[in-house]
Structure formats: C-alpha cells, structure tokens
Design an enzyme around this catalytic site. Structure first.
Site, PDB file in Angstrom:
ATOM      1  N   VAL A  12       0.828  -1.210   0.000  1.00 31.16           N
ATOM      2  CA  VAL A  12       0.000   0.000   0.000  1.00 31.16           C
ATOM      3  C   VAL A  12       0.864   1.263   0.000  1.00 31.16           C
ATOM      4  CG1 VAL A  12      -1.591   1.356   1.439  1.00 31.16           C
ATOM      5  CG2 VAL A  12      -2.020  -1.072   1.038  1.00 31.16           C
ATOM      6  N   GLU A 152      -7.730   2.191   2.585  1.00 34.90           N
ATOM      7  CA  GLU A 152      -7.252   1.891   1.234  1.00 34.90           C
ATOM      8  C   GLU A 152      -8.050   0.725   0.649  1.00 34.90           C
ATOM      9  OE1 GLU A 152      -4.984   3.487  -0.796  1.00 34.90           O
ATOM     10  OE2 GLU A 152      -6.067   2.099  -2.069  1.00 34.90           O
ATOM     11  N   LEU A 154      -7.144  -0.491  -2.671  1.00 31.56           N
ATOM     12  CA  LEU A 154      -6.452  -1.051  -3.844  1.00 31.56           C
ATOM     13  C   LEU A 154      -6.297  -2.561  -3.726  1.00 31.56           C
ATOM     14  CD1 LEU A 154      -3.346  -1.854  -2.957  1.00 31.56           C
ATOM     15  CD2 LEU A 154      -2.943   0.573  -3.247  1.00 31.56           C
ATOM     16  N   CYS A 261      -5.465  -9.401   3.236  1.00 29.41           N
ATOM     17  CA  CYS A 261      -6.573  -8.581   3.761  1.00 29.41           C
ATOM     18  C   CYS A 261      -7.806  -9.369   4.190  1.00 29.41           C
ATOM     19  CB  CYS A 261      -6.964  -7.531   2.733  1.00 29.41           C
ATOM     20  SG  CYS A 261      -5.678  -6.294   2.509  1.00 29.41           S
ATOM     21  N   ARG A 328       0.911 -14.093   1.691  1.00 32.24           N
ATOM     22  CA  ARG A 328       0.258 -14.046   2.995  1.00 32.24           C
ATOM     23  C   ARG A 328      -1.103 -14.741   2.921  1.00 32.24           C
ATOM     24  NH1 ARG A 328       1.226  -7.747   4.439  1.00 32.24           N
ATOM     25  NH2 ARG A 328       1.109  -7.585   2.169  1.00 32.24           N
TER      26      ARG A 328
HETATM   27  P1  NAD Z   1       3.177  -4.597   4.119  1.00 33.29           P
HETATM   28  O1  NAD Z   1       3.468  -5.586   5.158  1.00 33.29           O
HETATM   29  O2  NAD Z   1       3.420  -4.906   2.682  1.00 33.29           O
HETATM   30  O3  NAD Z   1       3.970  -3.261   4.447  1.00 33.29           O
HETATM   31  C1  NAD Z   1       4.009  -2.680   5.708  1.00 33.29           C
HETATM   32  C2  NAD Z   1       5.332  -1.967   5.852  1.00 33.29           C
HETATM   33  O4  NAD Z   1       5.324  -1.238   7.073  1.00 33.29           O
HETATM   34  C3  NAD Z   1       6.539  -2.906   5.922  1.00 33.29           C
HETATM   35  O5  NAD Z   1       7.476  -2.552   4.936  1.00 33.29           O
HETATM   36  C4  NAD Z   1       7.093  -2.683   7.334  1.00 33.29           C
HETATM   37  O6  NAD Z   1       8.503  -2.792   7.419  1.00 33.29           O
HETATM   38  C5  NAD Z   1       6.635  -1.267   7.600  1.00 33.29           C
HETATM   39  N1  NAD Z   1       6.618  -0.878   9.013  1.00 33.29           N
HETATM   40  C6  NAD Z   1       6.228  -1.631  10.079  1.00 33.29           C
HETATM   41  N2  NAD Z   1       6.360  -0.901  11.205  1.00 33.29           N
HETATM   42  C7  NAD Z   1       6.829   0.309  10.849  1.00 33.29           C
HETATM   43  C8  NAD Z   1       7.136   1.488  11.560  1.00 33.29           C
HETATM   44  N3  NAD Z   1       6.980   1.556  12.885  1.00 33.29           N
HETATM   45  N4  NAD Z   1       7.616   2.555  10.889  1.00 33.29           N
HETATM   46  C9  NAD Z   1       7.779   2.495   9.549  1.00 33.29           C
HETATM   47  N5  NAD Z   1       7.489   1.416   8.823  1.00 33.29           N
HETATM   48  C10 NAD Z   1       6.999   0.339   9.456  1.00 33.29           C
HETATM   49  O7  NAD Z   1       1.644  -4.180   4.335  1.00 33.29           O
HETATM   50  P2  NAD Z   1       0.578  -3.738   3.226  1.00 33.29           P
HETATM   51  O8  NAD Z   1       0.077  -4.920   2.496  1.00 33.29           O
HETATM   52  O9  NAD Z   1       1.105  -2.566   2.474  1.00 33.29           O
HETATM   53  O10 NAD Z   1      -0.616  -3.252   4.166  1.00 33.29           O
HETATM   54  C11 NAD Z   1      -0.540  -2.071   4.924  1.00 33.29           C
HETATM   55  C12 NAD Z   1      -1.914  -1.771   5.489  1.00 33.29           C
HETATM   56  O11 NAD Z   1      -2.823  -1.514   4.398  1.00 33.29           O
HETATM   57  C13 NAD Z   1      -2.520  -2.924   6.283  1.00 33.29           C
HETATM   58  O12 NAD Z   1      -3.283  -2.405   7.336  1.00 33.29           O
HETATM   59  C14 NAD Z   1      -3.429  -3.602   5.277  1.00 33.29           C
HETATM   60  O13 NAD Z   1      -4.496  -4.277   5.886  1.00 33.29           O
HETATM   61  C15 NAD Z   1      -3.928  -2.418   4.473  1.00 33.29           C
HETATM   62  N6  NAD Z   1      -4.330  -2.738   3.115  1.00 33.29           N
HETATM   63  C16 NAD Z   1      -3.572  -3.603   2.357  1.00 33.29           C
HETATM   64  C17 NAD Z   1      -3.952  -3.879   1.056  1.00 33.29           C
HETATM   65  C18 NAD Z   1      -3.154  -4.852   0.217  1.00 33.29           C
HETATM   66  O14 NAD Z   1      -3.658  -5.256  -0.839  1.00 33.29           O
HETATM   67  N7  NAD Z   1      -1.954  -5.226   0.606  1.00 33.29           N
HETATM   68  C19 NAD Z   1      -5.099  -3.271   0.508  1.00 33.29           C
HETATM   69  C20 NAD Z   1      -5.816  -2.397   1.282  1.00 33.29           C
HETATM   70  C21 NAD Z   1      -5.435  -2.127   2.591  1.00 33.29           C
END
Ligand code: NAD
Length: 432
Positions: A12, A152, A154, A261, A328
């Site tokens: 995201v 989000e 996406l 998700c 995941r």
């Molecule tokens: P991800 O695991 O791919 O990325 C999360 C990132 O956050 C990692 O790179 C991690 O190192 C970083 N991080 C963790 N703690 C941190 C901190 N204290 N400071 C800075 N960086 C930190 O996760 P994602 O898939 O991008 O999802 C992020 C959020 O968006 C989640 O809540 C998820 O549910 C939501 N979301 C995801 C999607 C999807 O398709 N992946 C879609 C919609 C919403």
C-alpha cells in the site's frame, strides 16, 4: 503540491507514495526495514506489482520520491503524514496494532510542526482516536495535528490502476478542514470523495472487505451444492451476475479467498463484533466456508487417487492471486501442508512468487515451469489462476503425467475439453 511522508513502504505505502509523487507531490517514504529502503535507494523493487517500477524510477529520478529509515528526516517537511504499516491478525483474530503504535510514537517523537496524520492502514474502529491520544501524550514539540482515516481499497496485482481509478475515496475525521485538505490530494483522480466521521470511515473498510469475502463464500457454498446436484456453478454465476442488483464481480467459485486482507479483516471484524456484544453468525460462516473450500482439494484427490501416501502432486500457482508475489494467507500454503500431511510429495511452480513461497514452505520441490511440475505427477492442482496456465499445451501436460488427474481449483479450463484430452477433470462446482 504537498510535502508528504508515507510511513510503511509495503504494497500500500509504496504504491500510494509513488503515485502521489507522480501527481506532482514531494513524497518521502519511510520504513523501519533498512534492507527494503536500501533496495529502493539502489533502484531495486522490493515487491512485484505491475507498472510500479517505472513510476518509482521516474519520480525518484525527478527528485519527487525519496526513501529513508529516519523519522526526523522523513517528517521534516511533511504537512501530510500517512500511516500505511501492516496490521496483521493478532492472537484471537483482533488486529495487531503494534506497528501503528510504533508509527504514532515515531511521529510524536519527531514531528515539530503542524500536520495532518492520515491513517491508511486497515485498523479497528476507534483506532483514529487512539492514535491521536498516543501522539498527544508523547509529543516532544509544541505542535498541533489532526487525524484523518483514509482506508485503502487497492488490490494487489492491479494496485497502480486502482490508485489512479478508484471507485471512491473515503475520508473520516472530526476535523472537517483536515479531511478537506487530504481531499485535495485526490482531486486529480476525479472520483467520488466521501467525507465522514473517523469511526464510520474505519468501518467502511471492514464492511467492504467482509462483504466481498461473503460474496465469494456464498458462491462457493452454491458450488458445493452444484457439485452434488449436477449443475455448473460457472453458468449459475453468470446467470446471477447479469442481474444488476447482484453484479458479476466476486462470483468466481474456487478454492477460496486468501491474501493479506480478507482473512485478517473478516477475523478482526468478527472479533470486534463479539467484543461489542454482537453475534456475528454470518461473518463466522464466511470464514468457515472458506476453510472448507481449501479442504475440498484434498477430498477430491482422495476420491480419485485413494491414499495420497507416496503420490506426487503438482501445484500450479502459489501466490494468493495472480499478478502478485504475496504469499500471505495464500490457499496454496494450506493446500500444500494438507498434501504433505497425507504423505504426498509436492512439486510447485509460480511465475513470480517462488522466492516468497520458499520462505514459508519446506519440503516442496519448486520447479521452473508447469511442464516440469507435471512430469510423473499423479495429479495436478491449479491453485492460482495465472493467465500463463490458461495457455498451456494441455496435451503435452497430460503426456508428461503418471496419472492424468486434474483438479482445477479456479475453473480455468473447459471440463469437456479436458475430458476429451483424457484428463480425469474436477473443477469447482461443475456437476459430475
Ligand atoms: P506490508 O506488510 O506490505 O507493508 C508494511 C510496511 O510497514 C513494511 O514494509 C514494514 O517494514 C513497515 N513498518 C512496520 N512498522 C513500521 C514502523 N513503525 N515505521 C515504519 N514502517 C513500518 O503491508 P501492506 O500490504 O502494504 O498493508 C498495509 C496496510 O494496508 C494494512 O493495514 C493492510 O491491511 C492495508 N491494506 C492492504 C492492502 C493490500 O492489498 N496489501 C489493501 C488495502 C489495505
């Protein structure tokens, strides 16, 4: 043009940060994962997402997109600070907010000017107020801030497209001005923007994902009934989907949903409902049906092969859906573990997720092509519907196999064609 800090550079955060830079904003992407930031600074993509690499490269070269692990550098000029860190499932299914807390504490420690904090992570209802409390209690400088929820929507695999052409943008805040400031970022996208209160915005995200998961579990339940009663769920879904009140999306029967998700969000909503005194029967059934769907692969194989002890099963597709390397909660993980537990040897192929899969799965023979997977296999299982698998030379696949058993977990082949080629074919919900 706004100065933005994107905290969390995952699927995201990286997509949103890069696309916001592409709209002309200055964006600093901040992550605690030093190896990931190093890769990005070296021009190497840490994830697979179609179209993203070019946008990252273009905006980094133009000086609009930077990467850091340093909170003070990331927040220095930012007037808009996004939190896009992971919120995985906790012990009882509740969302684990440790990363959100750490991000909020990082902001409190380093932010020395007025800014809007925008929560993009999927978080339980009430988290916006909780984040505001953490920042307020821990702030090290005399500054004011507002919190906005901007969930989000996406999808991995089409994330760049989804950023550019969203069905809607949802913004929730007690501070209308803050929400309107964030809304300006999205004006170039010319999409509906819904401004609401914080808790409602947070709930919209969970309710949307739970509804989509429900739609898939619904058609999967119908598929089981179709199998027993001799109907074809693909045609049933088409007949249903032509009804405008129902629509065709998310009506593909298969071996169930997975990913980063749906599983955790349905669990988290179920948990929130129970803790608040509700009885979320439907949400529980949605998860149960999904679990059964993964098991159905095993039942079909047992019915066709008898004991799986000593058998070789080929798995096509590992990522939880096509066009991503994300493993995941991928159905492939459960399916492969079930097969291994029954004593089968497993071979697998995925166009991009093999490296991620190796980290999760041991005792799997990862191969370089679907044909290598088919060699001497007693059965082949399609787990992910990559386009590549739709165009295979199926006659060649059959000739390579020891037994021509084909379990089409995503209904990508025509049953009649496969039978004519000599396969013992089982799709999902296609009546036998
Ligand atoms: P991800 O695991 O791919 O990325 C999360 C990132 O956050 C990692 O790179 C991690 O190192 C970083 N991080 C963790 N703690 C941190 C901190 N204290 N400071 C800075 N960086 C930190 O996760 P994602 O898939 O991008 O999802 C992020 C959020 O968006 C989640 O809540 C998820 O549910 C939501 N979301 C995801 C999607 C999807 O398709 N992946 C879609 C919609 C919403």
């Amino acid at each position: 043009m706004k100065d933005i800090c994107m905290i969390g550079v995952g699927y995201v955060g990286l997509v949103t940060g890069a696309c916001l830079a592409d709209l002309g904003n200055r964006v600093v992407c901040l992550d605690v994962d030093a190896a990931k930031i190093q890769k990005l600074n070296d021009g190497v993509m840490p994830i697979y997402e179609p179209g993203l690499e070019e946008i990252v490269r273009r905006n980094a070269a133009a000086g609009r997109l930077g990467f850091t692990t340093d909170y003070s550098a990331g927040l220095k000029d930012a007037s808009l600070i996004f939190i896009a860190v992971g919120t995985p499932a906790g012990v009882d299914g509740e969302a684990d907010l440790d990363h959100v807390q750490a991000a909020a504490e990082g902001i409190a420690a380093h932010l020395d000017h007025t800014a809007v904090i925008i929560n993009k992570s999927t978080v339980p209802i009430g988290t916006g107020d909780w984040v505001a409390g953490i920042v307020e209690r821990n702030k090290q400088h005399d500054m004011s801030f507002a919190v906005v929820s901007n969930p989000e929507f996406l999808r991995e695999g089409s994330a760049v497209h989804d950023f550019l052409y969203p069905d809607r943008v949802v913004l929730g805040s007690t501070d209308r001005n803050a929400a309107e400031t964030v809304a300006q970022l999205y004006l170039p996208l010319q999409c509906p923007i819904l401004i609401t209160d914080l808790r409602t915005a947070e709930m919209i995200k969970y309710a949307s994902n739970a509804f989509l998961a429900t739609k898939i579990s619904f058609i999967n339940e119908i598929s089981s009934i179709c199998e027993r009663l001799g109907a074809d769920v693909k045609v049933v879904a088409r007949g249903m989907g032509l009804d405008k009140r129902i629509g065709p999306a998310f009506l593909d029967a298969g071996i169930g949903w997975g990913g980063s998700c749906f599983p955790k969000d349905v669990k988290a909503l179920t948990y929130m409902a129970e803790v608040s005194g509700c009885h979320p029967q439907l949400l529980k059934a949605v998860s149960e049906i999904n679990r059964d769907q993964r098991m159905s692969v095993l039942h079909k194989l047992r019915a066709l092969l008898g004991s799986l002890e000593g058998k070789t099963v080929g798995v096509l597709g590992l990522s939880y859906k096509p066009n991503t390397d994300d493993m995941r909660d991928a159905p492939a993980v459960d399916v492969i573990k079930l097969l291994r537990r029954e004593g089968a040897s497993v071979r697998a192929y995925d166009p991009v997720a093999t490296a991620s899969a190796r980290r999760l799965l041991t005792n799997v023979d990862f191969r370089a092509s679907p044909y290598e997977v088919a060699e001497d296999a007693d059965a082949l299982v399609v787990v992910t519907e990559w386009n590549e698998f739709k165009q295979l030379d199926m006659a060649r696949i059959k000739s390579l196999m020891r037994q021509p058993v084909l379990i089409d977990g995503r209904n990508i082949y025509q049953p009649e064609e496969m039978k004519q080629l000599g396969f013992t074919y089982r799709g999902v919900g296609r009546g036998y």
